[in-house]
Design a protein around this motif. Structure first.
Motif, PDB file in Angstrom:
ATOM      1  N   PRO A   1       0.834  -1.214   0.000  1.00  0.00           N
ATOM      2  CA  PRO A   1       0.000   0.000   0.000  1.00  0.00           C
ATOM      3  C   PRO A   1       0.863   1.256   0.000  1.00  0.00           C
ATOM      4  N   ASP A   2       0.265   2.382  -0.354  1.00  0.00           N
ATOM      5  CA  ASP A   2       1.015   3.639  -0.411  1.00  0.00           C
ATOM      6  C   ASP A   2       1.591   4.034   0.949  1.00  0.00           C
ATOM      7  N   TYR A   3       0.897   3.679   2.035  1.00  0.00           N
ATOM      8  CA  TYR A   3       1.377   4.080   3.355  1.00  0.00           C
ATOM      9  C   TYR A   3       2.559   3.240   3.831  1.00  0.00           C
ATOM     10  N   ASP A   4       2.815   2.126   3.180  1.00  0.00           N
ATOM     11  CA  ASP A   4       3.882   1.209   3.585  1.00  0.00           C
ATOM     12  C   ASP A   4       5.203   1.674   2.987  1.00  0.00           C
ATOM     13  N   GLU A   5       6.184   1.963   3.853  1.00  0.00           N
ATOM     14  CA  GLU A   5       7.447   2.514   3.354  1.00  0.00           C
ATOM     15  C   GLU A   5       8.323   1.499   2.639  1.00  0.00           C
ATOM     16  N   ARG A   6       7.961   0.224   2.696  1.00  0.00           N
ATOM     17  CA  ARG A   6       8.755  -0.783   1.991  1.00  0.00           C
ATOM     18  C   ARG A   6       8.640  -0.599   0.477  1.00  0.00           C
ATOM     19  N   VAL A   7       9.756  -0.697  -0.206  1.00  0.00           N
ATOM     20  CA  VAL A   7       9.773  -0.616  -1.667  1.00  0.00           C
ATOM     21  C   VAL A   7      10.566  -1.796  -2.202  1.00  0.00           C
ATOM     22  N   ILE A   8      10.367  -2.101  -3.480  1.00  0.00           N
ATOM     23  CA  ILE A   8      11.082  -3.226  -4.088  1.00  0.00           C
ATOM     24  C   ILE A   8      12.581  -2.971  -4.018  1.00  0.00           C
ATOM     25  N   GLY A   9      12.997  -1.747  -4.377  1.00  0.00           N
ATOM     26  CA  GLY A   9      14.353  -1.277  -4.103  1.00  0.00           C
ATOM     27  C   GLY A   9      15.495  -2.054  -4.727  1.00  0.00           C
TER      28      GLY A   9
ATOM     29  N   VAL B   1       4.838 -13.734  -9.680  1.00  0.00           N
ATOM     30  CA  VAL B   1       5.558 -12.461  -9.775  1.00  0.00           C
ATOM     31  C   VAL B   1       5.372 -11.659  -8.492  1.00  0.00           C
ATOM     32  N   PHE B   2       4.120 -11.539  -8.066  1.00  0.00           N
ATOM     33  CA  PHE B   2       3.810 -10.756  -6.868  1.00  0.00           C
ATOM     34  C   PHE B   2       4.525 -11.336  -5.647  1.00  0.00           C
ATOM     35  N   GLY B   3       4.507 -12.653  -5.537  1.00  0.00           N
ATOM     36  CA  GLY B   3       5.146 -13.313  -4.397  1.00  0.00           C
ATOM     37  C   GLY B   3       6.643 -13.066  -4.347  1.00  0.00           C
ATOM     38  N   ASN B   4       7.317 -13.213  -5.493  1.00  0.00           N
ATOM     39  CA  ASN B   4       8.764 -12.974  -5.528  1.00  0.00           C
ATOM     40  C   ASN B   4       9.107 -11.520  -5.229  1.00  0.00           C
ATOM     41  N   LEU B   5       8.320 -10.595  -5.793  1.00  0.00           N
ATOM     42  CA  LEU B   5       8.596  -9.171  -5.580  1.00  0.00           C
ATOM     43  C   LEU B   5       8.397  -8.777  -4.115  1.00  0.00           C
ATOM     44  N   LYS B   6       7.397  -9.353  -3.456  1.00  0.00           N
ATOM     45  CA  LYS B   6       7.137  -9.024  -2.049  1.00  0.00           C
ATOM     46  C   LYS B   6       8.252  -9.515  -1.132  1.00  0.00           C
ATOM     47  N   LYS B   7       8.953 -10.554  -1.550  1.00  0.00           N
ATOM     48  CA  LYS B   7      10.036 -11.095  -0.719  1.00  0.00           C
ATOM     49  C   LYS B   7      11.283 -10.211  -0.751  1.00  0.00           C
ATOM     50  N   LEU B   8      11.467  -9.461  -1.837  1.00  0.00           N
ATOM     51  CA  LEU B   8      12.719  -8.716  -2.035  1.00  0.00           C
ATOM     52  C   LEU B   8      13.056  -7.741  -0.903  1.00  0.00           C
ATOM     53  N   PRO B   9      12.110  -6.896  -0.438  1.00  0.00           N
ATOM     54  CA  PRO B   9      12.473  -5.941   0.626  1.00  0.00           C
ATOM     55  C   PRO B   9      12.802  -6.608   1.957  1.00  0.00           C
ATOM     56  N   GLU B  10      12.354  -7.849   2.128  1.00  0.00           N
ATOM     57  CA  GLU B  10      12.568  -8.541   3.401  1.00  0.00           C
ATOM     58  C   GLU B  10      13.960  -9.154   3.504  1.00  0.00           C
ATOM     59  N   LEU B  11      14.657  -9.247   2.377  1.00  0.00           N
ATOM     60  CA  LEU B  11      15.969  -9.897   2.364  1.00  0.00           C
ATOM     61  C   LEU B  11      17.062  -8.908   2.743  1.00  0.00           C
ATOM     62  N   VAL B  12      17.660  -9.108   3.897  1.00  0.00           N
ATOM     63  CA  VAL B  12      18.741  -8.240   4.365  1.00  0.00           C
ATOM     64  C   VAL B  12      19.837  -9.107   4.982  1.00  0.00           C
ATOM     65  N   GLY B  13      21.008  -8.517   5.134  1.00  0.00           N
ATOM     66  CA  GLY B  13      22.096  -9.229   5.790  1.00  0.00           C
ATOM     67  C   GLY B  13      22.879 -10.135   4.856  1.00  0.00           C
ATOM     68  N   LYS B  14      23.632 -11.042   5.451  1.00  0.00           N
ATOM     69  CA  LYS B  14      24.515 -11.926   4.697  1.00  0.00           C
ATOM     70  C   LYS B  14      23.728 -12.800   3.723  1.00  0.00           C
TER      71      LYS B  14
ATOM     72  N   ARG C   1      11.089  -3.217 -15.590  1.00  0.00           N
ATOM     73  CA  ARG C   1      10.691  -1.854 -15.224  1.00  0.00           C
ATOM     74  C   ARG C   1      10.112  -1.798 -13.807  1.00  0.00           C
ATOM     75  N   THR C   2       9.377  -2.828 -13.429  1.00  0.00           N
ATOM     76  CA  THR C   2       8.781  -2.846 -12.089  1.00  0.00           C
ATOM     77  C   THR C   2       9.853  -2.920 -11.013  1.00  0.00           C
ATOM     78  N   ILE C   3      10.837  -3.785 -11.188  1.00  0.00           N
ATOM     79  CA  ILE C   3      11.828  -3.961 -10.116  1.00  0.00           C
ATOM     80  C   ILE C   3      12.755  -2.760  -9.973  1.00  0.00           C
ATOM     81  N   ILE C   4      12.971  -1.997 -11.065  1.00  0.00           N
ATOM     82  CA  ILE C   4      13.837  -0.812 -10.937  1.00  0.00           C
ATOM     83  C   ILE C   4      13.017   0.459 -10.694  1.00  0.00           C
ATOM     84  N   GLY C   5      11.684   0.314 -10.596  1.00  0.00           N
ATOM     85  CA  GLY C   5      10.834   1.457 -10.263  1.00  0.00           C
ATOM     86  C   GLY C   5      10.621   2.433 -11.389  1.00  0.00           C
TER      87      GLY C   5
END
Length: 561
Positions: A51-59, A116-129, A156-160
């Motif tokens: 949603p627009d209020y959610d600061e998470r982005v594909i990034g 597609v939606f599932g893979n894209l939603k996982k991207l912002p959650e991946l951090v660290g090693k 285009r979607t993944i690079i915004g």
């Protein structure tokens, strides 16, 4: 639903610049989507997965996206970069490469939107090693299964940089058309009102499918940001009274940034007008709220103004804006750039939605729950009057004290989230300036070598962007003197989406205030206008709205009088 259906929709939308045609295309797709279980697909219509209020982005950076494409196709990263620099659109480059793919394991199965939606939603959650390798795997997995057309829009979607020109207004209208019919005028306000309260188009669409009553039940939620109410401009006290009526409330307009304060039990969150969560950047404000605003849960509208901790003189927005973006040295900045919170509205309190209450009632409740503490938190300075001379004296006092000007408010008005209606207006000393967004930049030479030192700026035109000029003055050579070429270059370089010679195209994320001498007609720019002697005056990380072509035309006509 097949992702190919969405890609074909994107292609149709990209093929027209007419808003009504886009709305028609979208509503046909939404009619199909009404029968699908997962309404979150709506987010993808604007290149988002939250949603627009959610600061998470594909990034995802362009470098990582290129690496993933290389892994999926066997084409070297250097070859992809070469094609990208020539064409300037990484999506089209990806499509072209996929047509000439080297690996034979492509297209073994149809790509579904859910994948597609599932893979894209996982991207912002991946951090660290190991996060980069995992992201690489998720993206290349999509490319490997995608057709050439699908590859264009996944890239285009993944690079915004989706490039289909679907703004919030177009999506809102399409939801109305799909769920109620284009002739149902009442439905527009139901959908817009629900969005302004929730900033969640998937929730809006799901509710609209059930009817207007379901939209009415969408409420404000403490802890979740809403679109703030915006003010129209006036040039005189008389015009202000004419717009909001008499008597009116007059308040100082502070030179700071809009801050929406929410509390739900012990959880306090702070949001900018762009819906960015800046709670971590302002631990001092969180403390002030805990100690000085009484209530179990609330949503308060305010302006944060910076001041010098030694002289106690207020500082211009530009000096304190760095606190919004800064993720480190928080305590140091808190000491060096303290802020004072000027509270002026209350839209939710202890379980009650107040947006339909009259402004004077909301203000009276504010006065009861705020404990004023100088240099920490206070109520916006206010008078209520019907007298033009008294209002003029108040305005002059505000300017003399270094404030931006005044706000003039209708005492009986409700709070309209996200709207720029005549319930409140702003009056400032005359200045020829617009808030515009940077869309291109050019590399400098000589002592500015390596920096992006000239900037093409654009206004809004029917949901798209239209260039209106180039700006290269007003920035500093040294960062300690103000916003510098180096500082702006650091902000812009991660946003580069295309190169042509010494000029780069960038994602339209950086909003700046530009002053000018006058406006001229010009065939050079798509807007049809050019700013004469434009000059950069401020970075505006707190803003989401830019001047529209209508604003430009209005000012052009005014200067012709």
């Amino acid at each position: 639903m097949l992702y190919l259906e969405l890609a074909q929709l994107y292609e149709k939308l990209e093929g027209t610049s007419k808003r009504l045609e886009k709305t028609e295309i979208l509503q046909e797709f939404l009619k199909k989507l009404k029968h699908e279980k997962n309404k979150e697909v709506v987010y993808l219509l604007q290149g988002r997965v939250f949603p627009d209020y959610d600061e998470r982005v594909i990034g995802i950076s362009t470098q990582l996206a290129i690496k993933a494409l290389s892994k999926a196709t066997g084409v070297s990263s250097s070859e992809i970069v070469k094609k990208w620099k020539t064409g300037g659109d990484l999506g089209l480059v990806a499509e072209e490469i996929m047509k000439k793919k080297k690996q034979s394991a492509l297209f073994l199965k149809k790509l579904m939107i859910g994948n597609v939606f599932g893979n894209l939603k996982k991207l912002p959650e991946l951090v660290g090693k190991g996060a980069v390798d995992k992201k690489l795997g998720l993206i290349s997995e999509l490319f490997t299964s995608a057709s050439p057309l699908e590859t264009r829009y996944i890239m285009r979607t993944i690079i915004g940089d989706l490039r289909i020109g679907v703004g919030s207004g177009t999506l809102r209208d399409a939801i109305v058309w799909a769920c109620f019919g284009k002739e149902d005028k009442e439905a527009y306000s139901f959908v817009q009102g629900a969005y302004d309260r929730s900033t969640d188009f998937a929730l809006i669409f799901e509710s609209a499918c059930k009817g207007k009553k379901s939209l009415e039940h969408i409420e404000l939620v403490p802890g979740q940001p809403v679109k703030v109410m915006l003010a129209q401009k006036v040039s005189s006290i008389a015009e202000g009274f004419e717009t909001v009526g008499k008597p009116a409330a007059f308040e100082f307009k502070y030179d700071g940034f809009r801050l929406l304060i929410t509390k739900n039990k012990n959880d306090i969150k702070l949001f900018t007008r762009r819906l960015e969560n800046v709670t971590k950047q302002f631990p001092d404000v969180v403390k002030y709220v805990k100690e000085n605003i009484r209530g179990e849960n609330f949503i308060v509208d305010s302006e944060a103004a910076g001041f010098d901790p030694k002289t106690k003189k207020y500082r211009p927005f530009q000096e304190i804006s760095q606190r919004i973006r800064r993720k480190y040295d928080i305590e140091k900045l808190e000491r060096e750039l303290p802020v004072e919170i000027n509270v002026f509205d209350l839209i939710y309190y202890n379980g009650k939605n107040l947006i339909k209450e009259e402004f004077e009632k909301r203000r009276k409740l504010l006065e009861k729950i705020i404990k004023v503490e100088k240099w920490k938190i206070r109520l916006a300075k206010q008078i209520i009057t019907s007298d033009e001379k008294e209002a003029e004296r108040f305005y002059k006092m505000a300017v003399a004290e270094g404030e931006e000007g005044i706000m003039i408010k209708n005492l009986k008005a409700p709070y309209k989230p996200g709207a720029r209606v005549g319930y409140m207006v702003k009056m400032k000393p005359t200045a020829n300036e617009f808030d515009l967004v940077i869309v291109k930049a050019g590399y400098g030479t000589g002592k500015r070598g390596g920096w992006l030192s000239s900037y093409t700026v654009a206004c809004e035109k029917n949901g798209k962007l239209a260039e209106i000029g180039k700006v290269s003055t007003g920035l500093k050579e040294k960062t300690e003197l103000g916003v510098s070429f180096e500082q702006l270059s650091k902000l812009l370089k991660p946003l580069i989406i295309g190169e042509r010679g010494r000029e780069v195209s960038v994602k339209p994320k950086i909003i700046v205030t530009v002053t000018y001498q006058n406006i001229q007609r010009s065939p050079t720019y798509e807007s049809g206008f050019a700013l004469r002697f434009p000059r950069f005056t401020a970075l505006r990380p707190d803003k989401t709205e830019i001047a529209s072509l209508g604003d430009i035309e209005t000012e052009y006509k005014r200067q012709q009088r």
